[in-house]
Motif scaffolding. Structure first.
Motif: not given
Length: 141
Positions: A17, A53, A115-116
C-alpha cells in the motif's frame, strides 16, 4: 498450465500500500480500467496490478506469480498417485484436477473489495519504478 500438462505449483502474492501522493505520481485516477496485462503479446508468469483505494486514496499494488517447480504429468507421477492414494490433499493428481482445485481454493478465499478501483498497466509499472527508487523509504516508513 492445465493445457500443457503441468501440475504442482503455488501462488505467491505480495501486497504493498503506497501513500496517496505516490498514487498521483504514478498516474492513478478515478476511472475504472479493464485490461489484460501481457508482455509483448505473451502472458507473463508474474503480474503486477495497481488499484486505487477510493477511501484512503492509497495505491494498492499486488504482485502475483506462479512459483515452485513446474512438473509435467508423467508415468512416474501416475504411479506416485496410486502409491499416495491414501493421502488427503495430495499434489500428485492429474493436471486438470490439480488446476481446478488450485483455482477453486483461491476463488473461495479472495473477495471483491468495492473500494478498490483497477488502474491501467502503466500505473502498475510506474509504481514498480517508484518502489525501486524509494525502497528504503517504504521499509523505514
Amino acid at each position: 498450465l492445465i493445457s500443457n500438462g503441468i501440475m504442482d505449483y503455488s501462488l505467491l502474492l505480495a501486497v504493498c500500500r503506497l501513500p496517496p501522493g505516490v498514487a498521483q505520481t504514478c498516474g492513478a485516477g478515478p476511472l475504472p480500467v479493464t485490461e489484460t496485462t501481457s508482455q509483448n503479446g505473451q502472458l507473463s508468469v508474474v503480474h503486477r496490478y495497481a488499484m486505487l483505494d477510493t477511501v484512503s486514496k492509497e495505491l494498492v499494488v499486488i504482485t502475483a506469480g506462479i512459483i515452485d517447480f513446474f512438473q509435467p504429468w508423467t508415468a512416474a507421477k501416475k504411479a506416485a498417485m496410486y502409491i499416495k492414494s491414501l493421502e488427503f490433499s495430495k499434489a500428485t493428481v492429474p493436471p486438470a484436477f490439480y488446476g481446478a482445485r488450485f483455482a477453486k481454493h483461491f476463488e473461495e478465499r479472495f473477495q471483491k473489495d468495492e473500494t478498490l478501483l483497477a488502474q491501467p498497466a502503466a500505473v502498475a509499472k510506474a509504481s514498480a519504478e517508484w518502489c525501486l527508487a524509494h525502497g528504503s523509504e517504504i521499509v523505514q516508513g
